[in-house]
Motif scaffolding. Structure first.
Motif, short mmCIF file in Angstrom:
data_model
loop_
_atom_site.label_atom_id
_atom_site.label_comp_id
_atom_site.label_asym_id
_atom_site.label_seq_id
_atom_site.Cartn_x
_atom_site.Cartn_y
_atom_site.Cartn_z
N PHE A 229 0.83 -1.21 0.00
CA PHE A 229 0.00 0.00 0.00
C PHE A 229 0.86 1.26 0.00
O PHE A 229 2.05 1.21 0.31
N THR A 230 0.24 2.37 -0.36
CA THR A 230 0.93 3.65 -0.35
C THR A 230 0.66 4.37 0.96
O THR A 230 -0.51 4.55 1.35
N VAL A 231 1.77 4.75 1.61
CA VAL A 231 1.65 5.48 2.88
C VAL A 231 1.06 6.86 2.59
O VAL A 231 1.58 7.60 1.76
N GLY A 232 -0.02 7.20 3.25
CA GLY A 232 -0.62 8.52 3.07
C GLY A 232 -1.92 8.46 2.30
O GLY A 232 -2.96 8.87 2.82
N THR A 233 -1.87 7.93 1.08
CA THR A 233 -3.11 7.91 0.29
C THR A 233 -3.97 6.69 0.59
O THR A 233 -5.18 6.79 0.75
N ASP A 234 -3.33 5.49 0.66
CA ASP A 234 -4.08 4.29 1.03
C ASP A 234 -4.32 4.27 2.54
O ASP A 234 -5.42 4.06 3.01
N ILE A 235 -3.22 4.44 3.23
CA ILE A 235 -3.27 4.30 4.69
C ILE A 235 -2.53 5.46 5.34
O ILE A 235 -1.33 5.67 5.11
N ALA A 236 -3.24 6.22 6.15
CA ALA A 236 -2.64 7.33 6.90
C ALA A 236 -2.31 6.85 8.31
O ALA A 236 -2.70 5.76 8.72
N LEU A 237 -1.58 7.68 9.04
CA LEU A 237 -1.18 7.34 10.41
C LEU A 237 -1.92 8.23 11.42
O LEU A 237 -2.39 9.32 11.08
N ALA A 238 -2.04 7.73 12.64
CA ALA A 238 -2.67 8.50 13.71
C ALA A 238 -2.04 8.09 15.04
O ALA A 238 -1.52 6.98 15.17
N LEU A 239 -2.10 9.01 16.01
CA LEU A 239 -1.48 8.77 17.32
C LEU A 239 -2.46 9.05 18.45
O LEU A 239 -3.31 9.93 18.34
N ASP A 240 -2.31 8.27 19.53
CA ASP A 240 -2.84 8.71 20.82
C ASP A 240 -1.65 8.77 21.75
O ASP A 240 -1.11 7.74 22.16
N VAL A 241 -1.22 10.00 22.05
CA VAL A 241 -0.04 10.18 22.89
C VAL A 241 -0.37 9.86 24.36
O VAL A 241 0.47 9.39 25.11
N ALA A 242 -1.63 10.10 24.75
CA ALA A 242 -2.05 9.90 26.16
C ALA A 242 -1.05 10.56 27.10
O ALA A 242 -0.59 9.95 28.08
N SER A 243 -0.74 11.82 26.82
CA SER A 243 0.38 12.49 27.48
C SER A 243 0.13 12.80 28.95
O SER A 243 1.08 13.07 29.69
N THR A 244 -1.12 12.75 29.40
CA THR A 244 -1.38 12.98 30.82
C THR A 244 -0.60 11.99 31.67
O THR A 244 -0.18 12.29 32.79
N GLU A 245 -0.39 10.79 31.09
CA GLU A 245 0.30 9.72 31.80
C GLU A 245 1.75 10.09 32.14
O GLU A 245 2.31 9.56 33.08
N PHE A 246 2.37 10.95 31.30
CA PHE A 246 3.76 11.32 31.62
C PHE A 246 3.92 12.81 31.90
O PHE A 246 4.99 13.38 31.75
N PHE A 247 2.82 13.43 32.34
CA PHE A 247 2.85 14.84 32.73
C PHE A 247 2.87 14.94 34.24
O PHE A 247 2.04 14.34 34.92
N GLU A 248 3.84 15.65 34.77
CA GLU A 248 3.92 15.82 36.21
C GLU A 248 4.59 17.14 36.54
O GLU A 248 5.59 17.51 35.92
N ASN A 249 4.03 17.82 37.54
CA ASN A 249 4.59 19.11 37.99
C ASN A 249 4.90 20.06 36.83
O ASN A 249 5.97 20.66 36.76
#
Ligand code: PGA
Ligand code: ZN
Length: 424
Positions: A229-249
């Motif tokens: 497949f072609t990256v971008g047109t066939d299949i795009a990427l997505a993220l869940d960083v869930a950054s609260t998990e590594f946020f402190e002070n």
């Protein structure tokens, strides 16, 4: 009308107890629903009631929530019409009488709410998606398949919780799912070849240790190409960083160093420039409102910015996000708010405010497929239910295959139109 409401304790995909509810109507119709459970839960979520009795399930039993269904909610609901979903849900909210469902438990209330909807749908002789969504429910969502698991869902050293693939170029949902599964298998062989672990995380994705978070984007891009497949047109990427998990002070501990919201935003900017990422969830922490608005100003025109822990499917928090332009999409988790009515209210507010919606599972799931129906009922165009592997994850995708078949000629796959502004 509702004749019987029962509940039991069952196991979820992590081997932890959860609530299952059964509702029977006087016409013999039945509905059943099981409640999911998160690991990287937001602080503002409705309360999941657990027994805290260390002699059972390490304190995670849900017998109190089960009893609340049977003894508190059931008797008050019996006699109500199952089709009066808002009345049913409001009745439970009133009995609980806390802002976060902490008295009876969001797990108790949600189980009943969803089981009532299932029973009402059966009574109306309609599939749930049509009962909830009406005559216009027709849009099959893009499956956002989480194929590399990190963060709180894996034992690896990867900070980002979810690396997803979105087959936006597929003509149908069935093709999208096939493409995702093919990439999943290609990724497995890519990992093997590089001597990386092919063990799995909580959502069925691979969970290798990696030199940097960016490496996951590279490995997935390679796998997409190797699958043809072609990256971008066939299949795009997505993220869940869930950054609260590594946020402190006030700072983010990312790849071993303390970073500010601005520095995190700059990292995302670079990733967006280098990879066809269409969506980033929880790029910043659940209370970093100013950081979110600043991030939107910088990358909001190039990528969908999804609020999960930020909004917790709560209309008040979502309204603030709309007013502040803190994001551009709502992650929808039924158990974050604890009733079908409130879930649909959040989706409605998002949709009339030009926010996108992504229907979502939790990392702790069951064989329940309600969210597949809700994705089509709301025509929301996006769903995340983990990897295209493991029954707890594919149960939802498989149900969408059945719904697509059931809709037949009327079915439309959302595809790239789910991300109209962010396709590149
Ligand atoms: P959770 O993770 O179900 O463990 O909260 C899912 C997510 O963050 O989207
Ligand atoms: Zn999330």
């Amino acid at each position: 009308s509702i004749e019987f409401v029962g509940a039991r304790e069952i196991l979820d995909s992590r081997g932890n107890p959860t609530v299952e509810v059964e509702v029977i109507l006087d016409d013999g119709s039945e509905g059943r629903a099981a409640v999911p459970s998160g690991a990287s839960t937001g602080a503002f979520e409705a309360v999941e009631l657990r027994d805290g009795d260390p002699s059972r399930y390490l304190g995670k039993g849900v017998t109190r929530a089960v009893l609340n269904v049977v003894e508190q909610l059931g008797p008050e609901l019996e006699g109500l019409e199952a089709s009066e979903q808002r009345l049913v849900d409001q009745t439970m909210i009133d009995i609980d009488a806390t802002p976060n469902k902490s008295k009876l438990g969001a797990n108790a209330i949600l189980g009943v709410s969803l089981a009532v909807a299932h029973a009402a749908a059966q009574s109306a002789e309609l599939p749930l998606y049509r009962y909830v969504g009406g005559a216009n429910a027709h849009l099959l969502p893009v499956p956002m398949m989480n194929i590399v698991n990190g963060g709180a869902h894996a034992d690896s050293d990867v900070d980002v919780q979810e690396f997803m693939i979105a087959p936006i170029g597929a003509p149908t949902f069935a093709d999208a799912l096939r493409m995702g599964a093919e990439v999943y298998h290609a990724l497995k062989s890519v990992l093997k070849k590089q001597g990386l672990s092919t063990g799995l995380g909580d959502e069925g994705g691979f969970a290798p240790n990696l030199p940097a978070n960016r490496a996951a984007l590279e490995l997935i891009s390679t796998a997409i190409e190797q699958a043809g497949f072609t990256v971008g047109t066939d299949i795009a990427l997505a993220l869940d960083v869930a950054s609260t998990e590594f946020f402190e002070n006030g700072s983010y501990t990312f790849e071993g160093a303390a970073k500010s919201a601005d520095e995190m935003t700059a990292i995302y900017e670079q990733w967006i420039a280098d990879f066809p990422i269409v969506s980033i969830e929880d790029p910043l922490a659940e209370d970093d409102w100013a950081g979110w608005s600043a991030l939107m100003g910088k990358i909001g025109d190039r990528v969908q910015v999804v609020g999960d822990d930020l909004f917790v499917t709560n209309v008040e928090r979502l309204q603030r996000g709309i007013t502040d332009r803190a994001a551009s999409a709502l992650l929808v988790k039924v158990n974050q708010i604890g009733s079908l009515t409130e879930t649909l209210d959040a989706v409605a507010l998002a949709q009339r405010s030009s926010f996108a919606c992504m229907m979502s599972h939790r990392s702790g799931e069951t064989e329940d497929t309600t969210i597949a129906h809700l994705a089509v009922a709301t025509n929301c165009g996006q769903i995340k239910s983990g990897a295209p592997a493991r029954t707890d994850r594919v149960a939802k995708y498989n149900e969408l295959l059945r719904i697509e078949e059931d809709l037949d000629e009327a079915a439309r796959y959302a595809g790239a139109s789910a991300f109209p502004r962010f396709r590149r």
